[in-house]
Write a protein that holds these residues in place. Structure first.
Motif, PDB file in Angstrom:
ATOM      1  N   VAL A  76       0.823  -1.215   0.000  1.00 22.68           N
ATOM      2  CA  VAL A  76       0.000   0.000   0.000  1.00 22.68           C
ATOM      3  C   VAL A  76       0.863   1.274   0.000  1.00 22.68           C
ATOM      4  O   VAL A  76       0.877   2.020  -0.975  1.00 22.68           O
ATOM      5  N   CYS A  77       1.584   1.493   1.083  1.00 26.86           N
ATOM      6  CA  CYS A  77       2.237   2.792   1.300  1.00 26.86           C
ATOM      7  C   CYS A  77       3.410   3.042   0.356  1.00 26.86           C
ATOM      8  O   CYS A  77       3.707   4.188   0.011  1.00 26.86           O
ATOM      9  N   HIS A 136       5.342   6.422  -0.485  1.00 35.37           N
ATOM     10  CA  HIS A 136       6.325   6.752   0.553  1.00 35.37           C
ATOM     11  C   HIS A 136       7.614   5.950   0.388  1.00 35.37           C
ATOM     12  O   HIS A 136       7.575   4.723   0.301  1.00 35.37           O
ATOM     13  N   ALA A 151       1.596  17.873  -2.956  1.00 31.03           N
ATOM     14  CA  ALA A 151       2.075  17.503  -1.606  1.00 31.03           C
ATOM     15  C   ALA A 151       3.176  16.451  -1.708  1.00 31.03           C
ATOM     16  O   ALA A 151       3.243  15.693  -2.675  1.00 31.03           O
ATOM     17  N   LEU A 173       9.981   8.731  10.314  1.00 33.12           N
ATOM     18  CA  LEU A 173       8.716   9.458  10.530  1.00 33.12           C
ATOM     19  C   LEU A 173       8.119   9.232  11.922  1.00 33.12           C
ATOM     20  O   LEU A 173       7.614  10.160  12.547  1.00 33.12           O
ATOM     21  N   ASN A 188       1.157  13.898  -6.549  1.00 36.30           N
ATOM     22  CA  ASN A 188       0.358  13.965  -5.313  1.00 36.30           C
ATOM     23  C   ASN A 188      -0.263  15.338  -5.082  1.00 36.30           C
ATOM     24  O   ASN A 188      -0.281  15.832  -3.949  1.00 36.30           O
TER      25      ASN A 188
END
Ligand code: HEC
Length: 282
Positions: free
Chosen positions: A65-66, A70, A136, A144, A133
């Motif tokens: 997913v991320c 990221h 962003a 993080l 994005n």
């Protein structure tokens, strides 16, 4: 009586106390953002250990997913041995990724990843990441969790809890609890836990988004919890060694203090008894 009160001194005390309060409370959460609730983690406390099944599930959520947005710049595939993968498994994970390289003829080509490679970023650079994005920038995951941790004197926010809360804190519409006149900026989503309540990331998780190899039901909370555990490891991979070393040092200190106590007693015994000490025998 009144004469004894030093007004300047009193003012100084009040000002110092107020400043101290302000400094100690400086880390308290932004009033608009809700305070994340505390979850239980095996890694918490002085005996904390990594929760390997959760870390592996979290890694799966990151990958599936991320990782589309990221990066995880500071982690090499070989570090995955920390979260319970053996050499062959790590090789198999690395080989799924491609890296640009130059071949013998000077041509650009691709090679499969090896355990010494670092996780590749999803975008070529910051501009490409922003372009994809809505302007962003999805932050790198390597630190993080630590970056979002605020350990205040009166209230603390733990990085993992923040991630879990953020994943679950979306509202489809601006809720009635929002301040009067609150408007979401273009391309932003309402989230209770981000400062300012507007985030440029759409809710990334929905139930059963991944299929866990160990059969754990993939609820939003479970996936958020697991990926937060994984991100906490990425932010602080040596946590377990550090805590274990700390315990050993404390244990050593404990016995050392006892030893010192009796040594001290013995060394001074004659003096305490008032006996004469012959310096030539010391
Ligand atoms: C489609 C792209 C995309 C995906 C997929 C995605 N994110 Fe994000 N994420 C973003 C963007 C863009 C931002 C920056 C948001 C902002 O600045 O308002 C962000 C920001 C964040 C932040 C930082 C919030 C803060 O405090 O600044 C966290 C934490 C986060 N994402 C977690 C995740 C997790 C966990 C996943 C996977 C379950 C994930 N994201 C999946 C695009 C994505």
């Amino acid at each position: 009586m009144i004469k004894n009160i030093n007004v300047k001194g009193l003012i100084a005390i009040v000002v110092s106390a107020t400043m101290l309060f302000a400094v100690l409370n400086a880390n308290a959460a932004d009033p608009k953002a809700m305070h994340p609730e505390r979850n239980n983690y095996k890694s918490a406390g002085i005996f904390g250990k990594w929760d390997i099944p959760s870390l592996q599930r979290g890694f799966q959520v990151y990958q599936e997913v991320c990782a589309a947005c990221h990066s995880l710049d500071l982690i090499a595939f070989r570090s995955l041995s920390d979260i319970g993968y053996n050499e062959d498994e790590i090789k198999a994970i690395a080989i799924e990724y491609e890296y640009e390289t130059i071949d013998g003829d000077g041509e650009e080509t691709f090679r499969p990843g090896i355990p010494a490679d670092y996780f590749p970023a999803p975008f070529a650079n910051e501009a490409a990441a922003r372009a994809a994005n809505n302007g962003a920038l999805p932050p790198d995951f390597s630190t993080l969790v630590k970056a979002r941790e605020h350990l205040g004197f009166f209230s603390s926010t733990y990085g993992e809890d923040y991630i879990v809360a953020l994943m679950k804190g979306y509202e489809e519409e601006v809720p009635a609890s929002a301040p009067l006149g609150f408007e979401l900026p273009e391309g932003a989503y309402y989230n209770h836990y981000i400062e300012g309540n507007a985030i440029a990331m759409a809710a990334p998780l929905y139930d059963d988004m991944v299929e866990y190899a160990d059969g754990t039901p993939a609820t939003i909370h479970q996936m958020a919890y697991d990926v937060a555990t994984f991100m906490a490891w990425a932010s602080d991979p040596t946590m377990q060694e550090r805590k274990q070393m700390g315990l050993k040092v404390m244990l050593f200190m404990f016995f050392f203090v006892i030893l010192l106590y009796f040594t001290n007693k013995r060394v001074w015994a004659k003096v305490k008894k008032g006996e004469d000490i012959d310096p030539s025998k010391i």
